[in-house]
Enzyme design. Structure first.
Site, PDB file in Angstrom:
ATOM      1  N   ASP A  11       0.976  -1.242   0.050  1.00  0.00           N
ATOM      2  CA  ASP A  11       0.015   0.112   0.035  1.00  0.00           C
ATOM      3  C   ASP A  11       0.962   1.173  -0.140  1.00  0.00           C
ATOM      4  O   ASP A  11       0.421   2.463   0.559  1.00  0.00           O
ATOM      5  CB  ASP A  11      -0.802  -0.071   1.217  1.00  0.00           C
ATOM      6  N   LYS A  14       2.646   2.258  -5.238  1.00  0.00           N
ATOM      7  CA  LYS A  14       3.323   1.569  -6.363  1.00  0.00           C
ATOM      8  C   LYS A  14       2.606   1.871  -7.733  1.00  0.00           C
ATOM      9  O   LYS A  14       3.310   2.269  -8.625  1.00  0.00           O
ATOM     10  CB  LYS A  14       3.591   0.030  -6.191  1.00  0.00           C
ATOM     11  N   GLY A  38      -4.280  -4.876  -4.404  1.00  0.00           N
ATOM     12  CA  GLY A  38      -4.688  -3.848  -5.422  1.00  0.00           C
ATOM     13  C   GLY A  38      -3.936  -2.620  -5.404  1.00  0.00           C
ATOM     14  O   GLY A  38      -3.312  -2.043  -4.262  1.00  0.00           O
ATOM     15  N   HIS A  39      -3.684  -2.148  -6.805  1.00  0.00           N
ATOM     16  CA  HIS A  39      -3.005  -0.949  -7.053  1.00  0.00           C
ATOM     17  C   HIS A  39      -3.945   0.149  -7.515  1.00  0.00           C
ATOM     18  O   HIS A  39      -4.533   0.154  -8.353  1.00  0.00           O
ATOM     19  CB  HIS A  39      -2.031  -1.041  -8.140  1.00  0.00           C
ATOM     20  N   GLN A 224       2.331  -6.629  -3.232  1.00  0.00           N
ATOM     21  CA  GLN A 224       2.649  -6.600  -1.762  1.00  0.00           C
ATOM     22  C   GLN A 224       3.899  -5.891  -1.582  1.00  0.00           C
ATOM     23  O   GLN A 224       3.927  -4.524  -2.375  1.00  0.00           O
ATOM     24  CB  GLN A 224       2.497  -8.003  -1.301  1.00  0.00           C
TER      25      GLN A 224
END
Length: 423
Positions: A11, A14, A38-39, A224
């Protein structure tokens, strides 16, 4: 090949950074993880969370690879593609997403097994996203799983049905209640498989290495982060894949000799989702305030993130493990307005030992905090580094001195254009 990866517990931002720089590359390639990550990216005032799709998808001339080191959930992937069409109809992911034949599949029962293990007292509860990722990777290691390439074989359907029925029987025998009906689950999965077959599935190792031979530029994207790495993270409270720079090489099939810049992303403070050691965690009302101000809720699950001060020993460890060449710092704007901010300089263990570089993060370690002057600024109006508050500049210099790498980019807000190039 350049690499972008997280240096903390995920988080870190990225997706935003990859979205920003991907226009400078020919290919972006995801090397690990699945739909558990999730990005989040903001474009034209709208926000979208990409799970499996690489973050370069919005660049029309960029090819996007889902590599061998990933695990692909066909049902989740289909939903993500359809959502992407709704978000930006002009995008044609069927033409610029390439999927590894050797990427492993996440079967529907893996999520149910994940839920069962998380809720059973017989297993360690670590706070997973319950997306079946660990089940896919564990079956991969046990050599019991199916891969993307298997969906083109004549016996694929019967093999899937056998596994699903076997898993259902095991869950029923173990007393799992509220199991969904099996037939709709099977139907949804094979519909998603037919959808997946529309995409270019190939030996991406050969594709990527041929691209490098033709002097194409590749940006490897990790999900991650280092402190969640299966080998080097805070085990057992980790993800199931390799989230380090070395994982990019194995996950994409590219030699370490071909690595270039390694961009490490870190927040100006720390967050963590789920269980596990977190020495600098802030447990009072201030932590709650910072969580709300920074919108620290999981982009995939909505779960509130745990909040802590910046952990220098853990950050040094992550920089060392990955060979980071450039640091990208995010969320400095969230700390704006504080009279002082803290960083953990080292840990003091019970036996008096001092740790200045550590990935173990022992539960009984005492984090020693260094307090620094806070900063205050209207970050929405900052256009270049000369406009940064002096106190923030001092904070960045301190990080560069401690980590021995440059802070090359500074994110000053959630927007795509709210990032300063520092070097």
């Amino acid at each position: 090949m350049d690499i972008v990866l997280g240096l903390q517990w995920g988080d870190e931002g990225k997706g935003k950074f990859i979205d920003l720089i991907s226009e400078n590359y020919d290919i972006t390639a995801r090397f690990n993880g699945g739909a558990n990550a999730g990005h989040s990216i903001e474009r034209n005032g709208k926000r979208i969370t990409l799970k499996m799709i690489p973050s370069g998808i919005f660049m029309k001339e960029v090819q996007n690879v889902i590599g061998t080191g990933t695990v692909l959930d066909p049902v989740s992937f289909k939903k993500e593609i359809l959502n992407l069409h709704t978000f930006e109809p002009a995008i044609q992911p069927e033409k610029n997403i390439i999927i590894s034949l050797k990427a492993h599949l996440v079967l529907p029962t893996y999520k149910l097994l994940d839920i069962f293990m998380e809720e059973s007292s017989d297993y360690t509860t670590i706070g997973t996203t319950r997306n079946g990722i660990a089940q896919a990777y564990s079956n991969k290691i046990l050599r019991q799983n199916l891969r993307v390439g298997d969906m083109f074989l004549p016996d694929f359907q019967s093999r899937v049905q056998y596994i699903l029925k076997r898993d259902y029987k095991m869950l029923e025998d173990k007393g799992m209640v509220a199991l969904p009906a099996l037939e709709p689950v099977i139907e949804e999965f094979f519909d998603a498989i037919d959808f997946l077959k529309k995409f270019n599935c190939t030996e991406t190792e050969i594709y990527l290495n041929n691209a490098l031979s033709c002097e194409k530029k590749i940006l490897a994207e990790g999900s991650q982060a280092t402190m969640l790495d299966i080998d080097h993270g805070t085990y057992p409270y980790v993800t199931s894949s390799s989230a380090t720079a070395a994982g990019a090489c194995s996950g994409l099939g590219i030699s370490p000799k071909k690595m270039g810049e390694i961009y490490g992303i870190a927040k100006a403070y720390c967050t963590r989702v789920g269980n596990g050691a977190f020495p600098t965690e802030i447990l009072d009302e201030f932590g709650d305030e910072l969580r709300m101000k920074g919108n620290e809720f999981g982009s995939n699950t909505g779960r509130p993130r745990r909040i802590g001060w910046l952990d220098i020993p853990a950050l040094k460890y992550a920089v060392m493990i990955n060979g980071v060449t450039q640091l990208v710092l995010t969320k400095a704007d969230v700390l704006s307005g504080l009279k002082s901010v803290a960083v953990c300089t080292h840990y003091e263990l019970e036996d008096g030992t001092i740790e200045t570089v550590s990935g173990a993060l022992p539960h009984h370690a005492k984090p020693v905090l260094k307090w620094m002057a806070g900063w205050k600024a209207d970050f929405s109006s900052i256009k270049n580094r000369s406009e940064l508050p002096e106190e923030l500049t001092d904070f960045l210099i301190y990080l560069e001195t401690e980590l021995k790498i440059p802070v090359s980019y500074l994110s000053i807000g959630p927007g795509r254009d709210q990032i300063l190039k520092m070097k």
